[in-house]
Design a protein around this motif. Sequence first.
Motif, mmCIF file in Angstrom:
data_model
loop_
_atom_site.group_PDB
_atom_site.id
_atom_site.type_symbol
_atom_site.label_atom_id
_atom_site.label_comp_id
_atom_site.label_asym_id
_atom_site.label_seq_id
_atom_site.Cartn_x
_atom_site.Cartn_y
_atom_site.Cartn_z
ATOM 1 N N ALA A 85 9.118 -0.366 3.048
ATOM 2 C CA ALA A 85 10.399 -0.934 2.646
ATOM 3 C C ALA A 85 11.466 -0.412 3.610
ATOM 4 C CB ALA A 85 10.731 -0.508 1.220
ATOM 5 N N PRO A 86 12.524 -1.168 3.845
ATOM 6 C CA PRO A 86 13.563 -0.738 4.794
ATOM 7 C C PRO A 86 14.156 0.629 4.463
ATOM 8 C CG PRO A 86 13.957 -2.986 4.088
ATOM 9 C CD PRO A 86 12.802 -2.466 3.275
ATOM 10 N N GLU A 87 14.238 0.973 3.204
ATOM 11 C CA GLU A 87 14.824 2.263 2.830
ATOM 12 C C GLU A 87 13.855 3.433 3.032
ATOM 13 O OE1 GLU A 87 13.212 0.153 -0.786
ATOM 14 O OE2 GLU A 87 14.607 -0.394 0.789
ATOM 15 N N ASN A 88 12.626 3.152 3.444
ATOM 16 C CA ASN A 88 11.615 4.193 3.610
ATOM 17 C C ASN A 88 10.990 4.097 5.001
ATOM 18 O OD1 ASN A 88 9.904 6.269 2.983
ATOM 19 N ND2 ASN A 88 8.499 5.034 1.798
ATOM 20 N N MET A 89 11.809 4.103 6.030
ATOM 21 C CA MET A 89 11.324 3.868 7.392
ATOM 22 C C MET A 89 10.865 5.153 8.072
ATOM 23 S SD MET A 89 11.102 0.752 8.090
ATOM 24 C CE MET A 89 10.791 0.929 9.812
ATOM 25 N N ILE A 90 9.833 5.783 7.529
ATOM 26 C CA ILE A 90 9.286 6.986 8.143
ATOM 27 C C ILE A 90 8.217 6.658 9.178
ATOM 28 C CG2 ILE A 90 9.822 8.463 6.187
ATOM 29 C CD1 ILE A 90 6.894 8.184 5.317
ATOM 30 N N LEU A 91 7.838 5.398 9.257
ATOM 31 C CA LEU A 91 6.780 5.002 10.181
ATOM 32 C C LEU A 91 7.171 5.229 11.639
ATOM 33 C CD1 LEU A 91 3.992 3.791 10.557
ATOM 34 C CD2 LEU A 91 5.040 1.526 10.507
ATOM 35 N N ILE A 131 0.837 -1.185 0.000
ATOM 36 C CA ILE A 131 0.000 0.000 0.000
ATOM 37 C C ILE A 131 0.882 1.248 0.000
ATOM 38 C CG2 ILE A 131 -1.959 -1.141 1.104
ATOM 39 C CD1 ILE A 131 -1.149 0.041 3.758
ATOM 40 N N PRO A 132 0.367 2.339 -0.532
ATOM 41 C CA PRO A 132 1.167 3.578 -0.560
ATOM 42 C C PRO A 132 1.534 4.024 0.858
ATOM 43 C CG PRO A 132 -0.784 3.785 -1.951
ATOM 44 C CD PRO A 132 -0.919 2.493 -1.190
ATOM 45 N N PRO A 133 2.671 4.689 1.022
ATOM 46 C CA PRO A 133 3.133 5.105 2.357
ATOM 47 C C PRO A 133 2.102 5.884 3.170
ATOM 48 C CG PRO A 133 4.901 5.387 0.789
ATOM 49 C CD PRO A 133 3.676 5.003 0.001
ATOM 50 N N ILE A 134 1.364 6.797 2.555
ATOM 51 C CA ILE A 134 0.393 7.584 3.317
ATOM 52 C C ILE A 134 -0.712 6.686 3.884
ATOM 53 C CG2 ILE A 134 -1.049 8.234 1.339
ATOM 54 C CD1 ILE A 134 -0.165 10.479 4.339
ATOM 55 N N GLU A 135 -1.118 5.675 3.127
ATOM 56 C CA GLU A 135 -2.125 4.737 3.622
ATOM 57 C C GLU A 135 -1.546 3.846 4.718
ATOM 58 O OE1 GLU A 135 -4.369 2.619 0.640
ATOM 59 O OE2 GLU A 135 -4.346 4.379 -0.668
ATOM 60 N N ALA A 136 -0.276 3.498 4.600
ATOM 61 C CA ALA A 136 0.377 2.686 5.633
ATOM 62 C C ALA A 136 0.451 3.456 6.952
ATOM 63 C CB ALA A 136 1.773 2.281 5.174
ATOM 64 N N ILE A 137 0.771 4.732 6.874
ATOM 65 C CA ILE A 137 0.812 5.566 8.084
ATOM 66 C C ILE A 137 -0.571 5.653 8.706
ATOM 67 C CG2 ILE A 137 1.151 7.924 8.927
ATOM 68 C CD1 ILE A 137 3.454 8.123 6.843
ATOM 69 N N ALA A 193 4.857 -0.856 17.812
ATOM 70 C CA ALA A 193 6.151 -1.523 17.631
ATOM 71 C C ALA A 193 6.253 -2.005 16.190
ATOM 72 C CB ALA A 193 6.271 -2.693 18.586
ATOM 73 N N ILE A 194 7.453 -1.957 15.634
ATOM 74 C CA ILE A 194 7.673 -2.308 14.231
ATOM 75 C C ILE A 194 8.556 -3.539 14.145
ATOM 76 C CG2 ILE A 194 8.625 -1.523 12.035
ATOM 77 C CD1 ILE A 194 8.103 1.351 13.045
ATOM 78 N N ALA A 195 8.131 -4.486 13.317
ATOM 79 C CA ALA A 195 8.928 -5.691 13.044
ATOM 80 C C ALA A 195 9.274 -5.707 11.562
ATOM 81 C CB ALA A 195 8.143 -6.941 13.411
ATOM 82 N N MET A 196 10.448 -6.244 11.241
ATOM 83 C CA MET A 196 10.878 -6.312 9.855
ATOM 84 C C MET A 196 12.003 -7.324 9.741
ATOM 85 S SD MET A 196 12.171 -3.184 7.445
ATOM 86 C CE MET A 196 10.525 -2.522 7.253
ATOM 87 N N GLY A 197 12.179 -7.875 8.560
ATOM 88 C CA GLY A 197 13.364 -8.674 8.310
ATOM 89 C C GLY A 197 13.182 -10.024 7.687
ATOM 90 N N GLU A 198 11.997 -10.613 7.732
ATOM 91 C CA GLU A 198 11.896 -11.990 7.263
ATOM 92 C C GLU A 198 12.124 -12.136 5.767
ATOM 93 O OE1 GLU A 198 8.174 -13.960 7.911
ATOM 94 O OE2 GLU A 198 7.046 -12.251 7.197
ATOM 95 N N LEU A 199 12.037 -11.048 5.017
ATOM 96 C CA LEU A 199 12.291 -11.124 3.579
ATOM 97 C C LEU A 199 13.717 -10.749 3.201
ATOM 98 C CD1 LEU A 199 8.984 -9.609 2.158
ATOM 99 C CD2 LEU A 199 9.588 -12.008 2.477
ATOM 100 N N ASP A 210 20.159 1.986 14.287
ATOM 101 C CA ASP A 210 19.433 3.264 14.292
ATOM 102 C C ASP A 210 18.093 3.162 15.018
ATOM 103 O OD1 ASP A 210 21.529 4.276 12.843
ATOM 104 O OD2 ASP A 210 20.443 4.369 10.935
ATOM 105 N N ARG A 211 17.820 1.989 15.573
ATOM 106 C CA ARG A 211 16.574 1.736 16.317
ATOM 107 C C ARG A 211 15.322 2.090 15.520
ATOM 108 N NH1 ARG A 211 17.428 0.200 21.571
ATOM 109 N NH2 ARG A 211 19.523 0.515 22.319
ATOM 110 N N LEU A 212 15.337 1.690 14.244
ATOM 111 C CA LEU A 212 14.193 1.934 13.379
ATOM 112 C C LEU A 212 13.148 0.837 13.493
ATOM 113 C CD1 LEU A 212 16.065 3.247 10.227
ATOM 114 C CD2 LEU A 212 14.866 4.578 11.973
ATOM 115 N N ILE A 213 13.535 -0.291 14.068
ATOM 116 C CA ILE A 213 12.599 -1.394 14.283
ATOM 117 C C ILE A 213 12.722 -1.875 15.726
ATOM 118 C CG2 ILE A 213 12.548 -2.146 11.870
ATOM 119 C CD1 ILE A 213 14.498 -4.376 12.616
#
Length: 93
Positions: free
Chosen positions: A29-35, A4-10, A42-48, A61-64
Amino acid sequence: HELIPPIEAINLAKELEQYRPFFIEGLFAPENMILREQSSCAIAMGELFNNSHEWVRLITDRLIDFVRIHILRLEEFAGLESDSVSRVVQRPN
């Protein structure tokens, strides 16, 4: 993941805050971590991820908050030699 587009994700993350999820995953996406700045979830990421070095910046950077690791990558993650990752993982809050 990241469909989904970033604004909808937020907006989705902000709506989910009231339900206090343990974590949310796959909105960006990891390069767009504005969330991180937009939601208290809490944010989880990495399985892909295909390479353990893809986690380093997100952790240092404590982004997740949680690293989701595919079972086949667990040994690679555990064997990381990075001092910066080791310090962050072992640092008490």
